[in-house]
Design a protein around this motif. Structure first.
Motif: not given
Length: 968
Positions: A478, A520, A554, A590-591, A620, A625, A628
């Motif tokens: 990440m 991931t 994810r 998150g991503w 973010s 972050e 991101l």
């Protein structure tokens, strides 16, 4: 005692009231008999100057004056008495030896009598003023002799003026206190100079009036202390400057040194409790009374008195605490009501510099313990621990980690890094060291990703089992996103996943960990050209998870991105993305939400895509972050551009670029590429080229999303410049690169559409037909209205005759069913152009007006200009487009705004339109921005779709010279 001498000042400012007070006492002594006055104040406040000025006035008026001063050196008092008697001090007998063989008390009495007789002789000639400066250093015997005279000269015109430096405690301090306690001495306390006094002092020293800023700095630095002020002004004069901006800058440079030197001199002679409080406050920096008392060992009234003395001398900021609840000046009151005293950095440094190293280390260790025991914020305790040479106690590591965990935003992330770096110096176990390195990597990632990756590599090297390596590999992947270390992260994740082979009866936690590593791995690889193919092959054998856990969701997001890049049917990619986003988890976004949102965006599910990107932006921003956040702003810019909101796309892209230029270290090129695309559509070619030049930096060619958007957009710029060959080369290069990466999605960067159009313009129709034909299978497989419409548009461009018109008309209809307003406008323009070539001017004008209307709403100025020229050439008039910003709304925004204006709640709108409440909020935010309103109450009444344009009579006209289809 030593003779300090009488030093007459050059001038005296701001003491007229004090001089008048002394004059009244002198007059009282002449009329009513002897009296004494004690003039008190800290060092540099002007005691000596005031007494000297008064003595000069008394002497000028014909009065007798005797002046002496005490000294810090211990003596027998004869020098003081000698000056007062006007005799050689060494010719005087010892006080205790005046009458040999008698008790000491009788000897002292005889000495006092002789002193009295001498002064009585002087008083016979007229009024007499005795000035005893620095009386705190006088011995008790001398002061008692003066007291003896005062009590026996009640009818004589004698005025005794004592001066006492308040922060010092000398041999005469107790005797002066006794005078005051018995009521035999009046007091005159000297305060700081006023602002007006400071201005007059500046004029006297520098020769002209001072600027307001100059005076403010003088007052702040000197604290109204005349000696300190004279030093400041003399320094300005010696530098050849005046009381202006240049002089103010000089004050800023030198003021701290002047203040620090003054404070150092003061502390050297101040009482022990006052010095202990100053040292404790210097260590703490700022503190309320309880920690300060615990660290200094000075409590209660003694602490209050010490702080008051320190304030008077500029050591502590602000006036004494206002116990009545009034203003406290520089004293800060926290919410709990306890005053917080502060110390200037320069003063603090000076105090700390005077402490022995061992003493300072001991104070800092005690300060950390005191603050920790008092329950102060972990950061306050950690700031003390940072300065210790050794972290000797186990609780210190926990405090440093807690302080780092409480510092997640931009302003405090560097502090978190300092705390965790210091934690690595502690005596740690192997597991503790791994944990601290991971936490340090997380703190470093927003500001120094290369440093974060270095810490993670060290943690990986220290890990001994697959279970230990796997979570570190996830952190590594990440953190490596978007960096040159991403390929290495793919390798590390792949090895970690292989090592975590599932076994029968595997613990659910192990399964979740393995799923997290797999997710991931996909997130890290989907933007790496060299890694994508291998990961696609590996992931093909994985079962689709149900999405019941965060790790599974994810993984679903990564699978959705792979499906989209592979060009599988859009419904499959959309299903995976929706399952990934079906739960709004309490954990930070998150991503994976970003990736799923991009999938929805290129699959024409733009409302859901913008909702997901909004979630990413909110999370973010809150967690700081920057990587991101930049990516989400850029992604939203791309999605907005794809639905025809060129203005909104430009706003998002500029915000992303602004953030990229403030973040330390390498940042994504996507903000510049997104900005270049939006600027190009707005007709700003030069600015678009500049932005794309930033986006095409070294290393971008290994990234899937950025590189191919860069090539595609740069090709558009070349075409608008008239460089068809250059544009063609860039688009064909884009196609080859996508093929090498294994990306077959036809709408990710649809290079094939403008390539076919330009090849036709260059007379290379067979090549154009091959390019268009090669895209048809892929657009049909992807299956979105946008993709199908673009495929029809490409087929129409290369076709001939009536077939060309039919295909272009089908393309217009297909694109009308999609959110792709820009592409619809291009198709309308292309169809209008072809109809004009076939002499169908009525149909041509209708479609050209439609193209102009769409281009105007979208802010697509390049196409709008081309369509206007062609419409005029076709004999049509410019359409009367509404000037209202309402026309810039998308269909979804228009529907939501209309319902909101009618009072329908967000939840009811979401239920009616089958979207989420978050989507409704996002649409309303866009509507408010576009219409420049603040809420529902200001929404205009007319929000419905505009009616059809009235057709103009057909006229026969040929196409304008140089007209060409803009393609995509």
């Amino acid at each position: 005692m030593s003779d300090k001498g009488k030093e007459t000042p050059r001038f005296l400012v701001g003491r007229s009231a004090e001089l008048a007070t002394l004059a009244r006492h002198a007059e009282g002594a002449r009329r009513e008999g002897a009296r004494a006055v004690l003039v008190r104040g800290p060092a540099g406040i002007g005691r000596t100057s005031l007494l000297a000025a008064f003595a000069d006035r008394s002497a000028a008026a014909g009065g007798a004056v005797r002046y002496c001063a005490g000294s810090e050196q211990a003596e027998d008092g004869r020098r003081v008495l000698g000056r007062l008697l006007g005799q050689d001090p060494h010719a005087l007998p010892e006080p205790a030896a005046t009458l040999p063989g008698t008790p000491a008390a009788h000897a002292a009495y005889a000495f006092h009598r002789r002193f009295h007789r001498h002064l009585a002789g002087l008083l016979a000639a007229g009024p007499l003023t005795l000035v005893v400066d620095d009386a705190q250093w006088c011995d008790e015997a001398s002061l008692r002799s003066v007291d003896f005279v005062l009590r026996r000269a009640t009818a004589l015109p004698l005025l005794v003026l004592f001066a006492q430096r308040t922060e010092c405690h000398g041999p005469g301090t107790d005797m002066l206190a006794e005078f005051l306690a018995q009521g035999r001495c009046a007091t005159l306390d000297l305060g700081p100079l006023t602002r007006a006094d400071t201005a007059r002092m500046a004029v006297r020293t520098l020769g002209r009036p001072a600027d307001e800023s100059f005076l403010r700095h003088c007052a702040e630095i000197s604290g109204g202390n005349p000696a300190r002020l004279v030093r400041l002004l003399t320094g300005v004069s010696a530098a050849g400057l005046g009381p202006d901006a240049a002089g103010t800058r000089h004050l800023r440079r030198t003021g701290d040194a002047v203040l620090a030197e003054s404070v150092t001199a003061h502390l050297a002679g101040c009482p022990g409790p006052e010095r202990a409080v100053a040292q404790a406050l210097a260590v703490l920096g700022r503190s309320c009374s309880d920690p300060l008392a615990a660290l200094s060992g000075v409590t209660g009234r003694r602490l209050t008195e010490a702080l008051d003395a320190l304030r008077r001398n500029g050591v502590v900021d602000g006036p004494p605490e206002d116990t009545a609840g009034g203003p406290t000046g520089g004293v800060v009151r926290p919410a709990a009501g306890h005053p917080v005293v502060t110390m200037r950095d320069a003063v603090r440094d000076a105090v700390l510099a005077g402490l022995p190293a061992a003493r300072l280390e001991s104070l800092r260790a005690r300060a950390a313990r005191v603050l920790n025991d008092a329950g102060r914020p972990a950061a306050d305790v950690a700031d003390q621990l940072l300065l210790l040479k050794e972290l000797a106690e186990p609780w210190m590591l926990a405090v440093l980690r807690d302080a780092a965990a409480e510092a997640p935003d931009r302003d405090t992330s560097r502090a978190a890094i300092r705390y965790l770096r210091r934690a690595l110096d502690a005596d740690l176990t192997g597991t503790q060291r791994q944990v601290v390195r991971i936490e340090l990597a997380r703190a470093s990632a927003p500001v120094a990703p290369a440093t974060a990756l270095c810490h993670l590599r060290q943690a990986l090297a220290d890990a001994t089992t697959p279970g230990e390596r796997a979570p570190i590999a996830v952190e590594y992947g990440m953190t490596a996103l978007g960096t040159r270390d991403a390929p290495d992260a793919v390798r590390v994740l792949g090895e970690a996943l292989t090592a975590l082979q599932p076994e029968p009866g595997t613990d659910p936690a192990d399964t979740e960990l393995r799923t997290s590593v797999a997710a991931t791995l996909l997130v890290t690889a989907v933007n790496e050209k060299a890694a994508l193919a291998g990961v696609q092959e590996r992931a093909a054998a994985w079962p689709v998870p149900p999405g019941d856990s965060p790790a599974e969701r994810r993984l679903l997001s990564g699978m959705g991105v792979l499906a989209a890049l592979d060009g599988r049917p859009a419904r499959q990619a959309v299903a995976l993305a929706r399952r990934a986003l079906k739960v709004e988890e309490p954990a930070p976004v998150g991503w994976w939400v970003f990736g799923a949102s991009l999938v929805l965006g290129i699959a024409d599910e733009t409302d859901e895509a913008l909702t997901g990107l909004g979630r990413v932006l909110s999370s973010s921003w809150d967690r700081y972050e920057p990587g991101l956040h930049m990516a989400a702003l850029s992604g939203r810019s791309v999605v907005r551009h794809s639905i025809g909101d060129v203005g909104g796309a430009a706003v998002d892209a500029r915000a992303a670029v602004d953030l990229a230029e403030t973040v330390r270290g390498p940042s994504s090129p996507l903000p510049y590429i997104a900005l270049g695309s939006a600027l190009l559509s707005q007709g700003q070619l030069e600015r678009a080229e500049t932005a794309l030049a930033h986006g095409g930096r070294r290393g971008v060619d290994r990234r899937i999303w950025e590189w191919h958007h860069h090539l595609y957009t740069l090709g558009r710029v070349r075409r608008e410049r008239g460089d068809l060959d250059g544009a063609l080369e860039l688009w064909q290069r884009c196609g080859r690169s996508l093929e090498e990466a294994g990306v077959t999605n036809p709408v990710l960067a649809p290079w094939w559409l403008p390539t076919a159009s330009v090849l036709v313009q260059l007379g290379r129709r067979s090549e154009a037909a091959a390019v268009a034909e090669g895209a048809q299978e892929r657009v049909r497989r992807w299956g979105t209205p946008r993709g199908i419409g673009l495929g029809l548009l490409a087929a129409g461009v290369v076709a001939d005759g009536r077939a060309r018109l039919d295909l272009l008309a089908e393309a217009v209809d297909a694109l009308a069913a999609s959110p792709a307003r820009l592409e619809q406008a291009k198709a309308q323009y292309q169809l209008g152009y072809e109809l004009l070539r076939h002499e169908d001017t009525r149909g041509a004008r209708r479609h050209l007006r439609g193209a102009i209307e769409l281009a105007t709403r979208c802010g697509y100025h390049i196409l709008g200009g081309l369509a206007r020229k062609l419409l005029v050439a076709a004999g049509g008039r410019m359409p009367q487009l509404a000037a209202s910003p309402v026309d810039s709304l998308t269909d979804s925004e228009r529907r939501v705004a209309d319902l909101a204006r009618r009072g329908v709640s967000n939840k009811e709108i979401a239920d009616a339109l089958f979207v989420t409440p978050r989507t409704v909020e996002m649409h309303l935010t866009n509507v408010y921005r576009k219409l420049d309103v603040r809420g529902r109450a200001e929404l205009p009444r007319s929000l419905g779709a505009p009616g059809p344009l009235s057709p103009r009579p057909p006229e026969r006209v040929g196409p304008p010279a140089g007209a060409h289809a803009p393609g995509r």
